[in-house]
Design a protein around this motif. Structure first.
Motif, PDB file in Angstrom:
ATOM      1  N   VAL B  25      26.797  46.613  40.461  1.00 39.96           N
ATOM      2  CA  VAL B  25      27.403  45.784  39.600  1.00 39.96           C
ATOM      3  C   VAL B  25      27.825  44.361  39.808  1.00 39.96           C
ATOM      4  CG1 VAL B  25      29.246  46.244  37.766  1.00 39.96           C
ATOM      5  CG2 VAL B  25      28.313  48.065  39.052  1.00 39.96           C
ATOM      6  N   LEU B  26      27.507  43.483  38.959  1.00 36.48           N
ATOM      7  CA  LEU B  26      27.817  42.283  38.670  1.00 36.48           C
ATOM      8  C   LEU B  26      28.931  42.048  37.689  1.00 36.48           C
ATOM      9  CD1 LEU B  26      26.885  39.419  40.092  1.00 36.48           C
ATOM     10  CD2 LEU B  26      25.576  39.271  37.338  1.00 36.48           C
ATOM     11  N   VAL B  27      30.047  41.501  38.312  1.00 31.55           N
ATOM     12  CA  VAL B  27      31.040  41.331  37.454  1.00 31.55           C
ATOM     13  C   VAL B  27      31.389  39.643  37.521  1.00 31.55           C
ATOM     14  CG1 VAL B  27      33.816  41.610  37.160  1.00 31.55           C
ATOM     15  CG2 VAL B  27      32.461  43.441  38.089  1.00 31.55           C
ATOM     16  N   THR B  28      31.202  39.221  36.278  1.00 34.42           N
ATOM     17  CA  THR B  28      31.517  37.754  35.831  1.00 34.42           C
ATOM     18  C   THR B  28      33.116  37.503  35.742  1.00 34.42           C
ATOM     19  OG1 THR B  28      31.328  37.697  33.714  1.00 34.42           O
ATOM     20  CG2 THR B  28      29.164  37.587  34.801  1.00 34.42           C
ATOM     21  N   GLY B  29      33.619  36.505  36.024  1.00 36.11           N
ATOM     22  CA  GLY B  29      34.882  36.172  35.815  1.00 36.11           C
ATOM     23  C   GLY B  29      35.865  36.847  36.724  1.00 36.11           C
ATOM     24  N   LEU B  30      35.263  37.196  38.053  1.00 37.51           N
ATOM     25  CA  LEU B  30      36.262  37.823  39.001  1.00 37.51           C
ATOM     26  C   LEU B  30      37.684  37.278  39.142  1.00 37.51           C
ATOM     27  CD1 LEU B  30      35.818  40.166  40.685  1.00 37.51           C
ATOM     28  CD2 LEU B  30      35.471  38.731  42.745  1.00 37.51           C
ATOM     29  N   GLY B  31      37.653  36.142  39.087  1.00 40.46           N
ATOM     30  CA  GLY B  31      39.138  35.436  39.101  1.00 40.46           C
ATOM     31  C   GLY B  31      40.075  35.697  38.188  1.00 40.46           C
ATOM     32  N   THR B  32      39.376  35.992  36.952  1.00 43.61           N
ATOM     33  CA  THR B  32      40.296  36.241  35.659  1.00 43.61           C
ATOM     34  C   THR B  32      41.041  37.615  35.734  1.00 43.61           C
ATOM     35  OG1 THR B  32      38.511  37.528  34.444  1.00 43.61           O
ATOM     36  CG2 THR B  32      38.637  34.865  34.428  1.00 43.61           C
ATOM     37  N   PHE B  33      41.901  37.779  35.031  1.00 44.71           N
ATOM     38  CA  PHE B  33      42.695  38.996  35.001  1.00 44.71           C
ATOM     39  C   PHE B  33      41.616  40.159  34.661  1.00 44.71           C
ATOM     40  CE2 PHE B  33      44.648  42.521  32.338  1.00 44.71           C
ATOM     41  CZ  PHE B  33      45.736  42.657  33.219  1.00 44.71           C
ATOM     42  N   TRP B  34      40.689  40.216  33.724  1.00 47.83           N
ATOM     43  CA  TRP B  34      39.645  41.219  33.407  1.00 47.83           C
ATOM     44  C   TRP B  34      38.842  41.531  34.463  1.00 47.83           C
ATOM     45  CZ3 TRP B  34      42.583  43.099  30.163  1.00 47.83           C
ATOM     46  CH2 TRP B  34      43.351  42.358  29.235  1.00 47.83           C
ATOM     47  N   GLY B  36      39.011  40.949  37.781  1.00 45.53           N
ATOM     48  CA  GLY B  36      39.655  41.484  38.798  1.00 45.53           C
ATOM     49  C   GLY B  36      40.089  42.969  38.732  1.00 45.53           C
ATOM     50  N   ARG B  37      40.685  42.976  37.552  1.00 47.31           N
ATOM     51  CA  ARG B  37      40.981  44.732  37.300  1.00 47.31           C
ATOM     52  C   ARG B  37      39.817  45.250  37.162  1.00 47.31           C
ATOM     53  NH1 ARG B  37      46.290  44.945  35.891  1.00 47.31           N
ATOM     54  NH2 ARG B  37      46.240  47.146  35.825  1.00 47.31           N
ATOM     55  N   VAL B  38      38.596  44.881  36.534  1.00 46.58           N
ATOM     56  CA  VAL B  38      37.727  45.751  36.349  1.00 46.58           C
ATOM     57  C   VAL B  38      37.055  46.158  37.713  1.00 46.58           C
ATOM     58  CG1 VAL B  38      35.235  45.988  35.414  1.00 46.58           C
ATOM     59  CG2 VAL B  38      37.176  45.164  34.184  1.00 46.58           C
ATOM     60  N   ALA B  39      36.793  45.068  38.600  1.00 49.62           N
ATOM     61  CA  ALA B  39      36.390  45.467  40.054  1.00 49.62           C
ATOM     62  C   ALA B  39      37.463  46.393  40.807  1.00 49.62           C
ATOM     63  CB  ALA B  39      36.125  43.957  40.865  1.00 49.62           C
ATOM     64  N   GLN B  40      38.439  46.106  40.496  1.00 50.48           N
ATOM     65  CA  GLN B  40      39.268  46.986  41.619  1.00 50.48           C
ATOM     66  C   GLN B  40      39.159  48.473  41.112  1.00 50.48           C
ATOM     67  OE1 GLN B  40      43.365  45.928  40.482  1.00 50.48           O
ATOM     68  NE2 GLN B  40      43.876  45.335  42.734  1.00 50.48           N
ATOM     69  N   ALA B  41      39.022  48.658  39.577  1.00 55.13           N
ATOM     70  CA  ALA B  41      38.670  50.030  39.105  1.00 55.13           C
ATOM     71  C   ALA B  41      37.157  50.741  39.613  1.00 55.13           C
ATOM     72  CB  ALA B  41      38.765  49.824  37.470  1.00 55.13           C
ATOM     73  N   LEU B  42      36.308  49.631  39.760  1.00 57.43           N
ATOM     74  CA  LEU B  42      35.148  50.068  40.032  1.00 57.43           C
ATOM     75  C   LEU B  42      34.832  50.271  41.505  1.00 57.43           C
ATOM     76  CD1 LEU B  42      32.762  47.538  38.298  1.00 57.43           C
ATOM     77  CD2 LEU B  42      33.046  49.804  37.670  1.00 57.43           C
ATOM     78  N   GLU B  43      35.825  49.747  42.239  1.00 57.94           N
ATOM     79  CA  GLU B  43      35.739  50.050  43.642  1.00 57.94           C
ATOM     80  C   GLU B  43      36.215  51.324  44.048  1.00 57.94           C
ATOM     81  OE1 GLU B  43      38.234  47.222  45.558  1.00 57.94           O
ATOM     82  OE2 GLU B  43      36.530  45.639  45.957  1.00 57.94           O
ATOM     83  N   ALA B  44      37.078  51.960  42.978  1.00 62.67           N
ATOM     84  CA  ALA B  44      37.517  53.278  43.360  1.00 62.67           C
ATOM     85  C   ALA B  44      36.615  54.407  42.882  1.00 62.67           C
ATOM     86  CB  ALA B  44      38.765  53.476  42.584  1.00 62.67           C
ATOM     87  N   ASP B  45      35.303  53.937  42.328  1.00 60.60           N
ATOM     88  CA  ASP B  45      34.238  54.750  41.891  1.00 60.60           C
ATOM     89  C   ASP B  45      33.335  54.904  42.829  1.00 60.60           C
ATOM     90  OD1 ASP B  45      32.372  56.129  40.605  1.00 60.60           O
ATOM     91  OD2 ASP B  45      32.383  54.703  38.620  1.00 60.60           O
ATOM     92  N   PRO B  46      33.103  56.129  43.387  1.00 51.99           N
ATOM     93  CA  PRO B  46      32.221  56.445  44.769  1.00 51.99           C
ATOM     94  C   PRO B  46      30.880  56.062  43.962  1.00 51.99           C
ATOM     95  CG  PRO B  46      33.235  58.454  43.964  1.00 51.99           C
ATOM     96  CD  PRO B  46      33.899  57.404  43.013  1.00 51.99           C
TER      97      PRO B  46
END
Lengths: 260, 382
Positions: B25-34, B36-46
């Motif tokens: 997955v590529l997440v754009t705007g990692l530094g933004t609120f969204w 960051g939160r989406v990346a956090q949630a994706l990390e928890a997905d095996p």
């Protein structure tokens, strides 16, 4: 959870009840509204279509009030979105069941929520006409109301109303003033001539008679992408003729403007 | 209005997950609120193998395994990144919808040029991208007296877009549309979010609602629709899990009048003149009292409602209605006022992050510890 009872359409039953309480004496004692054929309004969704008159139209509140008190059902009135632009007026109008006349709004109310929706197909051309042209129906727009009823699969209920024309008759219009202020029309009413500025809000006590005509069903399936333009125009014209004929009939039997 | 894809495949089936390896997955705007939160949630997905995050700014939330790449605002090196990482999913959260945040020029760079480059990279020959999720805004519908009470996904705007921010979002949606048309094998989901509220997100509206006296326009009481920030993240993850395609409005149930919004927040309205508002609010902004952006004037007159049934019909369940979102927002504001920010501020340290991700000293193959911070947003996959 919610702190007010404003519903998804912006209507508030509390405000509506208050307005009914305030308006009821006027409805009963001033206009002495008399209904004929109220039982013709069906149970489900229906599009109420009426003639429109009076510089500040007095017909919409009368029809909405009558149906809500007699049938205990809400009526949503569709009107020119000009109302929405006016501070205070626009907000109260919306809280009392007024909505911008957008086809999507009408479709949702009729098709999905089985509500009663009131429209005046003459639009602002109805109330803008002068006293000399009273009870002569204007063009019914481009028949958009027929198309909405077809799409929503609901009948059109034509309504003829006598009395509103005389409650606030327009003597002359001031088109240049209207243009300058961006208003649909600026009338000089008989009420203003007699009562001065107060006349802008005071109606004459004309006797109101409202006649519900036979529902018009369209034998077309709902939810089509497009309906035949000629069929729409024919149906629209037929409904206009029905209301016009009913108005002439009612005027023929009217002995007095004030006593009916 | 933009129509994204004719193949509105919606409900995921088993056949939709043929991949044996995890998603990249590529997440754009990692530094933004969204982001960051989406990346956090994706990390928890095996099932997610790799997460690459792009941004101009460093991440503001703590991330375990997301690879952060600093790029310029318009992502000019994007095609190299896409080629090198072989990502199959792009979550495009980096769209500016807050007109007060930056100048029109930078906003244009990020929204329009950034999206253009993103799609150019994604549609390169032998691109591996199969899912694209774009976080747009219901701002694209505008706000005018001619509007219907509810906008559906294919309702057109009533008036032409005049504000730069609205025009840039329209341009972005145009690129999304073109990309979806040119790449029928890619699931393109365009989510239009209504006004977002929540404990952490800061928008012009959340700022207004924290004033002791909340500005309104005299004589107008428009209806607003809100979506809670948790529902936003959940919606993005829902689209991710479902390989969603098509345009969807995302907004909490019901519309509530601005006066009621103020009331829920325990505030009072202070009426501003409805005409020539900027004459009053411009000096007030200058001295920093209240910022009532021009873009929000028509919203404070006519409001905006969107029909959220399409997204609900494919199985998304909102946790918050509009009123509940506001309530939750103001409760967390009150809590924060009393006890302060409950999470210590996070600062990105490049060397530290590199150490944890790439140093041979770190044992990465061990099963993830129980104390892995699983945010409440990761429960989105019901």
């Amino acid at each position: 959870m919610r702190h007010s009872d404003v519903n998804e359409w912006g209507r508030s039953e509390k405000m509506r009840t208050l307005a009914r309480a305030l308006y009821d004496p006027m409805y009963r004692n001033w206009f002495r509204v008399e209904w004929d054929g109220l039982e013709k309004i069906p149970q489900g969704g229906a599009l109420l279509v009426a003639n429109h008159a009076g510089a500040i139209p007095s017909d919409a509140p009368a029809i909405m009030h009558g149906i809500e008190t007699e049938l205990n059902r809400p009526v949503y009135g569709l009107a020119d979105n000009f109302f929405r632009k006016v501070p205070v007026v626009g907000t109260y109008w919306n809280r009392l069941g007024g909505l911008p006349a957008h086809p999507d709004n009408a479709y949702r109310l009729l098709r999905e929520q089985d509500q009663l929706v009131l429209v005046f197909p003459e639009g602002t051309k109805g109330p803008a006409k002068t006293y000399a042209e009273r009870y002569k129906l204007r063009r019914f727009g481009r028949g958009g109301f027929v198309e909405i009823a077809m799409r929503a699969g609901v009948p059109v209920i034509p309504i003829a109303l006598v009395g509103a024309e005389e409650s606030m008759p327009i003597m002359v219009r001031l088109p240049s003033v209207a243009k300058a202020f961006g208003l649909p029309y600026v009338p000089v009413t008989a009420n203003m001539l007699l009562a001065g500025p107060l006349g802008a809000v005071a109606y004459f006590p004309a006797k109101f008679k409202i006649k519900v005509l036979d529902p018009v069903h369209f034998d077309v399936p709902p939810d089509l992408e497009r309906y035949s333009r000629s069929k729409i125009m024919d149906e629209s014209e037929a409904i206009r003729d029905t209301i016009q004929a009913a108005l002439y009939e009612m005027l023929r039997n009217r002995r007095s403007v004030w006593f009916g | 209005m933009v129509r994204v894809s004719k193949n509105t495949r919606t409900v995921p089936t088993a056949a939709d997950k043929p991949r044996s390896h995890g998603r990249r997955v590529l997440v754009t705007g990692l530094g933004t609120f969204w982001g960051g939160r989406v990346a956090q949630a994706l990390e928890a997905d095996p099932d997610v193998e790799t997460i690459v995050g792009l941004d101009v700014f460093e991440p503001t939330v703590e991330l375990e395994r997301t690879e952060y790449v600093r790029v310029d605002a318009n992502y000019s090196i994007l095609s190299r990144i896409v080629r090198a990482t072989q990502v199959d999913t792009i979550i495009h959260t980096f769209l500016v919808v807050d007109p007060t945040m930056m100048s029109t020029r930078s906003m244009h760079e990020i929204n329009v040029i950034g999206t253009m480059n993103l799609f150019a990279a994604a549609s390169a020959p032998n691109s591996t991208v199969r899912d694209v999720i774009v976080k747009s805004s219901t701002m694209v519908y505008g706000s005018a007296p001619e509007d219907p009470t509810w906008f559906t996904e294919d309702s057109p705007r009533s008036r032409r877009a005049t504000q730069p921010i609205e025009r840039s979002l329209a341009a972005v949606e145009g690129y999304v549309h073109d990309f979806a048309e040119d790449n029928p094998h890619v699931n393109v989901a365009l989510l239009r979010f209504s006004n977002v509220v929540g404990a952490e997100i800061e928008t012009p509206l959340t700022r207004l609602l924290q004033h002791p006296l909340v500005p309104s326009l005299a004589g107008f009481d428009p209806r607003f629709q809100f979506v809670h920030e948790r529902d936003v993240v959940r919606a993005l993850l829902f689209a991710f899990d479902a390989h969603l395609a098509g345009i969807y409005n995302v907004a909490g149930d019901e519309q509530i009048p601005w006066s009621e919004v103020t009331h829920i927040c325990g505030r009072r309205n202070i009426p501003f003149p409805p005409f020539g508002t900027q004459l009053l609010s411009a000096p007030l902004r200058r001295i920093g009292v209240v910022d009532l952006p021009e873009e929000y004037e028509s919203l404070l007159k006519y409001g905006r409602g969107v029909d959220n049934s399409k997204f609900k019909n494919i199985g998304f369940e909102y946790q918050y209605s509009s009123a509940e979102a506001i309530e939750e927002f103001i409760e967390s504001i009150r809590l924060r006022r009393t006890i302060g920010a409950h999470r210590p501020a996070y600062r990105y340290e490049r060397d530290v992050e590199q150490f944890f991700r790439h140093s041979p000293a770190v044992l990465r193959d061990r099963p993830l510890a129980e104390d892995l911070q699983v945010d409440e947003t990761s429960t989105a996959t019901e």
